[in-house]
Structures are given as structure tokens and as C-alpha cells.
Design a protein around this motif. Structure first.
Motif, PDB file in Angstrom:
ATOM      1  N   ASP A 192     -21.680 -18.034  31.932  1.00  0.00           N
ATOM      2  CA  ASP A 192     -21.331 -16.615  31.844  1.00  0.00           C
ATOM      3  C   ASP A 192     -20.189 -16.414  30.853  1.00  0.00           C
ATOM      4  N   PHE A 193     -20.435 -16.823  29.591  1.00  0.00           N
ATOM      5  CA  PHE A 193     -19.384 -16.707  28.582  1.00  0.00           C
ATOM      6  C   PHE A 193     -18.944 -15.265  28.399  1.00  0.00           C
ATOM      7  N   GLN A 194     -19.842 -14.307  28.673  1.00  0.00           N
ATOM      8  CA  GLN A 194     -19.472 -12.903  28.492  1.00  0.00           C
ATOM      9  C   GLN A 194     -18.283 -12.535  29.373  1.00  0.00           C
ATOM     10  N   GLN A 195     -18.341 -12.953  30.619  1.00  0.00           N
ATOM     11  CA  GLN A 195     -17.232 -12.672  31.528  1.00  0.00           C
ATOM     12  C   GLN A 195     -16.023 -13.529  31.192  1.00  0.00           C
ATOM     13  N   ALA A 196     -16.255 -14.812  30.902  1.00  0.00           N
ATOM     14  CA  ALA A 196     -15.148 -15.745  30.695  1.00  0.00           C
ATOM     15  C   ALA A 196     -14.323 -15.388  29.461  1.00  0.00           C
ATOM     16  N   PHE A 197     -14.973 -15.006  28.350  1.00  0.00           N
ATOM     17  CA  PHE A 197     -14.262 -14.803  27.094  1.00  0.00           C
ATOM     18  C   PHE A 197     -13.933 -13.345  26.794  1.00  0.00           C
ATOM     19  N   TYR A 198     -14.633 -12.411  27.462  1.00  0.00           N
ATOM     20  CA  TYR A 198     -14.456 -10.991  27.143  1.00  0.00           C
ATOM     21  C   TYR A 198     -14.157 -10.126  28.364  1.00  0.00           C
ATOM     22  N   GLY A 199     -14.463 -10.632  29.565  1.00  0.00           N
ATOM     23  CA  GLY A 199     -14.163  -9.900  30.784  1.00  0.00           C
ATOM     24  C   GLY A 199     -14.811  -8.532  30.825  1.00  0.00           C
ATOM     25  N   SER A 200     -14.075  -7.563  31.326  1.00  0.00           N
ATOM     26  CA  SER A 200     -14.597  -6.207  31.506  1.00  0.00           C
ATOM     27  C   SER A 200     -14.858  -5.489  30.182  1.00  0.00           C
ATOM     28  N   ASN A 201     -14.450  -6.087  29.063  1.00  0.00           N
ATOM     29  CA  ASN A 201     -14.677  -5.457  27.757  1.00  0.00           C
ATOM     30  C   ASN A 201     -16.079  -5.692  27.214  1.00  0.00           C
ATOM     31  N   TYR A 202     -16.842  -6.598  27.850  1.00  0.00           N
ATOM     32  CA  TYR A 202     -18.055  -7.062  27.178  1.00  0.00           C
ATOM     33  C   TYR A 202     -19.093  -5.962  26.954  1.00  0.00           C
ATOM     34  N   ASP A 203     -19.351  -5.147  27.933  1.00  0.00           N
ATOM     35  CA  ASP A 203     -20.401  -4.133  27.779  1.00  0.00           C
ATOM     36  C   ASP A 203     -20.101  -3.207  26.598  1.00  0.00           C
ATOM     37  N   ARG A 204     -18.870  -2.773  26.485  1.00  0.00           N
ATOM     38  CA  ARG A 204     -18.508  -1.900  25.371  1.00  0.00           C
ATOM     39  C   ARG A 204     -18.614  -2.648  24.043  1.00  0.00           C
ATOM     40  N   LEU A 205     -18.164  -3.901  24.015  1.00  0.00           N
ATOM     41  CA  LEU A 205     -18.248  -4.699  22.794  1.00  0.00           C
ATOM     42  C   LEU A 205     -19.704  -4.881  22.354  1.00  0.00           C
ATOM     43  N   TYR A 206     -20.592  -5.095  23.318  1.00  0.00           N
ATOM     44  CA  TYR A 206     -22.001  -5.308  22.989  1.00  0.00           C
ATOM     45  C   TYR A 206     -22.616  -4.038  22.385  1.00  0.00           C
ATOM     46  N   LYS A 207     -22.293  -2.897  22.964  1.00  0.00           N
ATOM     47  CA  LYS A 207     -22.816  -1.633  22.432  1.00  0.00           C
ATOM     48  C   LYS A 207     -22.317  -1.389  21.010  1.00  0.00           C
ATOM     49  N   LEU A 208     -21.059  -1.709  20.764  1.00  0.00           N
ATOM     50  CA  LEU A 208     -20.510  -1.529  19.427  1.00  0.00           C
ATOM     51  C   LEU A 208     -21.120  -2.522  18.445  1.00  0.00           C
TER      52      LEU A 208
ATOM     53  N   PRO B 170     -21.775 -18.743  17.832  1.00  0.00           N
ATOM     54  CA  PRO B 170     -22.008 -19.223  19.200  1.00  0.00           C
ATOM     55  C   PRO B 170     -20.960 -18.664  20.148  1.00  0.00           C
ATOM     56  N   THR B 171     -21.395 -18.150  21.281  1.00  0.00           N
ATOM     57  CA  THR B 171     -20.592 -17.490  22.327  1.00  0.00           C
ATOM     58  C   THR B 171     -19.985 -16.173  21.835  1.00  0.00           C
ATOM     59  N   GLY B 172     -20.378 -15.696  20.659  1.00  0.00           N
ATOM     60  CA  GLY B 172     -19.896 -14.412  20.177  1.00  0.00           C
ATOM     61  C   GLY B 172     -20.615 -13.263  20.863  1.00  0.00           C
ATOM     62  N   VAL B 173     -20.074 -12.071  20.704  1.00  0.00           N
ATOM     63  CA  VAL B 173     -20.713 -10.881  21.265  1.00  0.00           C
ATOM     64  C   VAL B 173     -22.121 -10.742  20.672  1.00  0.00           C
TER      65      VAL B 173
END
Length: 643
Positions: A588-604, A617-620
Motif C-alpha cells: 500500500d505505497f499510496q498510504q505509506a508515501f502519500y497518506g491522505s493526500n493520495y486521492d487528490r494527487l491522483y486526480k491531479l 516506481p511507487t510514484g503517483v
């Protein structure tokens, strides 16, 4: 080679091609003007560097008069050349791979800045034209020195993630391939070159990677069959004592993307300010380091490196060069500051806050089991230190220390160094007294070597060792342990036991006692929220024998990621890890490296890079892609395809 400057701007020479891309260049040259933009202040509040004034424009493209001008055209948010859902990036050997004539044209447009990759250790192999036993020895002797890899357009600090395809050897008959290194790299000296490279990669369907120093622990700046953009030589720096820009007034420094820690710290000493940058000697301060957050010996006082950023100059996935501030594009400004390098665009420079000159006390010491120091006493001494983490971080200090097993029931602690900003030697001794008193009570001998420096650079240069890199038998992982683990007695016991279990099992602990609160007055950014609560950034590693098979290595990597690091995660499941110094198989790298920011980062990510030009690798957004590794390892030695 840098292009020549004329009175009307920068001139590059491109040769006219006949109807087919495959045809030989015509002897008739066509002048293609790269627009030289005036270097007056932009919306960032500071002038462009000269390298940033040299830009590709629509007017330039209209003058190329090439049948394949489309390969260098700017994109939009619905590129008609984007890949299909199940498509792969174009790979060497594919029918769609650019011809040698096209690569030659591209090089001419770049004014000779294109480099065809030759692995650093090719001089060790008799089937390469570069074979030279004397040069091979130089490479072999310096293979673990970070400067060697930083100065190469394709090499990275951790060859595991390239595929270990061309390592130094005494047997010249062995095989060396380019493997997971980029096929070509552009040695960037102007924005125009970045724009050309981005447009060419996007329109031709090529994989694109970005390298400054190659310092990232997960090999984000490498990729088989890729076109690399090498920003290492964007070294401009300018100090503004009275900057007046969007959202901030005060002293700043503008840094090109290739500026490294030693370079900005040298300037800071000369001009009497303090910059927030990495502890590593060769870390690129204005590259992936700052885009991923960037912890620093100054973090306990001023937060992360990314917290200092007030403006950025960026080339986007569509090839356009833009200034990004909170006022010009709040969403992109937020995403770039912490969302990871090589994700939303290529940053050519950053403008960052700087701070007054500081004095620093640096101390190194160690203790170990042996003599009257039993194993139990050793661990009691370590625990006495761990208990003091909140007080030490809140005092604005930063500690870099090791704890490791040195044999059966044998352990060592190494402080290398304790970095006490704004502390005299007397103040440092006062801060350490509760711990040192406990070591004395336990009968643990230690001999601190403590020195005060009146400026940051001298303290940093004396205190932090040069990084040892390029191990082929090791992988790392990390965790950001939160303050909550110190505020609950049972959690603190669990944390200590987890660390002790890891070390006793033979995995070393390299850790930083620090905090990284958001700088007061700094806009919110996308840095991992786990940083805002941390008191310890801890790193450990695993290793395998030099003759281990790929299957054995894969098994060890998975055991390490899930079991060894799993013990750490259990103490703080809601925390995370620092993406630039983490494990590539982190669940779950999304949670580990970006936390609660991930959903917004993915949309952007979908908004600013809809064709998926930028992959790391492991990037948004990396979950949308897979690397078809040739050796079943989590490396970049294979074709990049959509999932």
C-alpha cells in the motif's frame, strides 16, 4: 555543447528531411530560432535564469519545415497520440522505435546534447568499444562513491533497480548490456532542450525518465528503453536578500534543478545565510529531493525542504514552460511540493526561503558491548536515548545514528553525528546530560568528540560522511515513527522492542531523531502527512550473497518488505515512510508515501499528465503501469506497459 547566441536569439540548426523520416537529411539547412525570452521578473518574483530564457515556441516549430514536425509538437490534454489502454511504451527493436535518422535529427535540434548510453562499467568488458583495463580499475575502485554515479547521465546509486546488467568485473569476457538504464539521455542546458525531449518522448510513445544525481533509493531515474532528461548541469544559483514575491517577502535563493547540497551550502556560507537541504553530500537539493519532501539537518527548526519553496519554474507534460506559484495554479503548486519527482512535470528551478546564519555543535561518539557492558546494559543505554527523542527534537536538534549487531550477543551504537543547531557546546552538554548520566550509571564508556562551528556549512561538512552507494547485494526500507509512539508508554515499549528485534536479527538501524512540523506561514503542501508527526525516520536493510539467484533475491526482498518491516508497521499502522528512502515493495505505497493526500494527487495526475508520460516506481499513478522485468525483480529492466 551549448547553442550559439545571435542578436536575434538562440539559433539551432535543423536539417530538412525529405518525404520519409527514414530519408537522409538534405544538404540545405533551415534555421530554427529558439526564442530568447527577456529575463525580467516573472510571476515568480525573480528573473529567469539564462537557461530558462531559451525556450521552444509554436513559432519555432512552424519554421522547422520538417515532415515529422509532429514528433516535436506541443501536446494538449487529449493527445491523439496517447497510448491505448493495454499498450506499452515503444521499446528498442519495435517497428515504431525511432530510426537512426530521427535520433540524428533530434540530436541536431538539441545542438548535440543527446547522449547514447554507455554503462559506466563498459570499460571492463572486451565486447564493448570502450574496453580499457585501466579505466575499468578506476571505475571498480570508485564504484561505491556517489560522485561517480552522479556525474554520469544514466547511472544510478542503486544498480539493483537497473537490473545489475553491467557491473565492474575482473572477467572481461562476461556480458554487459544497457539493461534498465535509459537508452539515451539529453544533457540539458536550456529549457528548450527539455521541451524538445518531452514532446519527442510523448509524441513517439517513448518512456521518459528524469535524472539529476540518481540518488533515489528506488531507482526512479532509470528505465529500460527510456529517453532520459539529465538536469545535473542546471547549476545556476541566485540569492535575493529582499525578495518580494507571491505570498512571501524575505530572503530567498533561486536554484537550478541540478544544484547539489555542497553547492548551495557553499554559497550560503559565502553570503551569510542558511539553506534547508539534505544531509547527503551529493543529494540534488532542487530536484527529486525537494519534490518528495526532503528532510534536513534543519528540519527540527524549519520543517522540510519543500516547506521553503515559494515558486517553481516547470516544463509540463504538454511541453509548455510555466511559472507555478500558489497564485498562478494553487493545485499544481500543492502537488509539486511533495508529490514526488518525475510526476507532474520537470522542474528547472525553485525559489526557496533561506534563513539567518546559525552556529552548530557537532558531536560524535560510540559505545558497544564488551568488558563490563553486558547486552542488557547496552540496550538500557539505547533505551535511555530513545526516551529522550521528544525533548531533543523539540530543542531543534537532528541526530544521525546507527545501532547494529556485530556478532553473537555483540552490539554497537554509533552517533555520527549529533547535529545541534543553535547550541553551544555547553548547551549541547546540558541537553545530553540526562542521557549521559544514565550511561555513566550503567557503566557504559563513551568519549564524545564535540566541536562548535559558527556556520552551518563547516558543521555539515565535518559531521556527515560521504554516502556509500551502489551495493548490489542490499535493499533498504524505512518508517516514520510518530510522536504518538512516545506519548503512550505501551507503544513506546512496543517501538523499542520492534527496533531491538530487527537489530538482533542482523538488520542494522540507521535513524534520524528529528521532527518536521510545517513551517509557520508556509502554504499547505502535499508532503507525506506522516512527516508532520514524526520523531524518528528509521531505515534498515537486508542483504543476500553475491551468488544468490534472482528467485532467492526476490524471496528475500518480499520477506524483508512484509515481515521485517512489518514489525515496524505494527507499531504505527497509520504513519508512513519517506518515499525517497523507502522500500520499493512497500505494501500500500499510496498510504505509506502519500497518506491522505493520495486521492487528490491522483486526480491531479490525470489532469496534468493525461497520457501518462511521467512514470516512476511507487510514484503517483504508477499503479496504472507495470514493468515487464526480464529477471522477475522489482527493477526497471523491462518494457513499461499499462496495467
Amino acid at each position: 555543447m551549448a547553442p550559439l547566441l545571435s542578436s536575434t536569439g538562440l539559433l539551432l540548426t535543423a536539417l530538412t528531411l525529405s518525404a520519409s523520416c527514414q530519408a537522409a537529411p538534405s544538404a540545405t539547412p533551415v534555421a530554427a530560432a529558439v526564442t530568447a525570452i527577456p529575463s525580467s521578473k516573472t510571476s515568480a518574483g525573480a528573473p529567469l535564469f539564462h537557461s530558462e530564457t531559451l525556450q521552444l515556441t509554436d513559432g519555432v516549430l512552424s519554421k522547422l519545415q520538417l515532415n515529422n514536425t509532429r514528433l516535436f509538437a506541443f501536446g494538449n490534454n487529449a493527445s491523439d497520440l496517447s497510448l491505448g489502454k493495454d499498450s506499452c511504451k515503444v521499446f528498442p527493436g519495435d517497428a515504431a522505435w525511432p530510426s537512426s535518422t530521427t535520433w540524428s535529427l533530434f540530436d541536431r535540434l538539441l545542438d548535440g546534447a543527446l547522449i547514447k548510453t554507455v554503462p559506466l562499467a563498459a570499460s571492463c568488458y572486451s565486447d564493448w568499444p570502450q574496453y580499457d583495463s585501466d579505466k575499468c580499475k578506476v571505475v571498480s575502485d570508485n564504484w561505491t562513491v556517489s560522485y561517480l554515479h552522479a556525474a554520469d547521465p544514466a547511472s544510478i546509486m542503486w544498480p539493483l533497480y537497473e537490473g545489475r546488467t553491467c557491473l565492474p568485473t575482473d572477467d572481461s569476457s562476461e556480458t554487459c548490456t544497457v539493461g534498465g538504464y535509459s537508452s539515451y539521455a539529453v544533457n540539458v542546458s536550456t529549457v528548450a532542450q527539455i521541451q524538445l525531449a518531452i514532446n519527442f518522448a510523448r509524441n513517439a510513445g517513448l518512456r521518459l525518465v528524469v535524472k539529476n544525481t540518481g540518488h533515489d533509493f528506488n531507482g526512479k531515474s532509470t528505465g529500460a528503453g527510456a529517453l532520459g532528461i539529465w538536469t545535473h548541469h542546471l547549476k545556476d544559483m541566485e540569492y535575493y536578500e529582499d525578495y518580494q514575491g507571491p505570498g512571501y517577502r524575505g530572503p530567498v535563493v533561486k536554484m537550478g534543478a541540478g544544484v547539489q547540497a555542497s553547492e548551495i551550502y557553499t554559497l550560503a556560507k559565502k553570503l551569510g545565510f542558511t539553506a534547508v537541504g539534505g544531509e547527503g553530500k551529493t543529494v540534488g537539493v532542487a530536484g527529486g529531493y525537494v519534490l518528495g519532501g526532503g528532510h534536513s539537518p534543519m528540519s527540527s527548526i524549519y520543517g522540510l525542504a519543500v516547506d521553503q519553496v515559494v515558486a517553481m519554474e516547470v516544463v509540463l507534460a504538454n511541453g509548455r514552460f510555466v511559472t507555478v506559484t500558489e497564485e498562478s495554479d494553487a493545485d499544481l503548486f500543492w502537488a509539486l511540493r511533495g508529490g514526488g519527482g518525475g510526476t507532474y512535470g520537470i522542474v528547472t528551478s525553485v525559489i526557496s526561503r533561506v534563513h539567518p546564519k546559525v552556529g552548530v555543535t557537532v558531536s560524535t561518539f560510540n559505545f558497544a558491548t564488551g568488558g563490563n557492558v553486558t547486552v542488557d546494559k547496552f540496550w538500557a543505554g539505547v533505551r535511555a536515548y530513545l526516551d529522550r527523542f521528544p525533548d531533543n527534537a523539540d530543542a531543534g536538534t537532528y541526530a544521525y545514528f546507527w545501532v547494529m549487531s556485530t556478532g553473537a550477543n555483540s552490539f554497537s551504537f554509533l552517533m555520527n553525528p549529533y547535529f545541534a543547531v543553535n547550541h553551544t557546546v555547553a548547551q549541547f552538554n546540558t541537553l545530553m546530560k540526562p542521557w549521559f548520566d544514565e550511561l555513566d550509571r550503567l557503566g557504559i564508556p563513551y568519549t564524545p568528540k564535540t566541536t562548535y562551528y559558527d556556520n552551518y556549512y563547516d558543521a555539515w561538512d565535518a559531521g556527515f560522511p560521504l554516502e556509500t552507494v551502489a551495493s548490489t547485494v542490499m535493499a533498504t526500507g524505512s518508517r516514520l515513527f510518530p510522536r504518538a509512539n512516545w506519548e503512550d508508554a505501551s507503544l513506546l515499549n512496543q517501538t523499542f522492542d520492534a527496533l531491538k528485534t530487527t537489530i538482533t536479527a542482523g538488520h542494522p538501524l540507521l535513524a534520524f531523531n528529528m521532527k518536521a512540523d510545517l513551517l509557520e506561514g508556509s502554504p499547505e503542501n502535499s508532503a507525506n502527512p506522516a512527516f508532520r508527526n514524526t520523531l524518528m525516520h528509521a531505515i534498515t536493510s537486508t542483504s543476500w550473497s553475491a551468488n544468490a539467484t534472482n528467485t532467492q533475491i526476490r524471496d528475500e526482498l518480499e520477506t524483508f518488505a512484509n515481515d521485517v518491516l512489518g514489525v515496524w508497521r505494527k507499531t504505527c499502522p497509520e504513519a508512513g515512510a519517506y518515499m525517497s528512502e523507502a522500500n520499493i515493495l512497500e505494501p500500500d505505497f499510496q498510504q505509506a508515501f502519500y497518506g491522505s493526500n493520495y486521492d487528490r494527487l491522483y486526480k491531479l495526475k490525470q489532469r496534468y499528465d493525461p497520457t501518462g508520460l511521467f512514470y516512476t516506481p511507487t510514484g503517483v499513478g504508477s499503479e496504472d503501469w507495470t514493468v515487464k522485468s526480464q529477471d522477475n525483480l522489482p527493477d526497471q529492466n523491462g518494457r513499461l506497459c499499462r496495467v
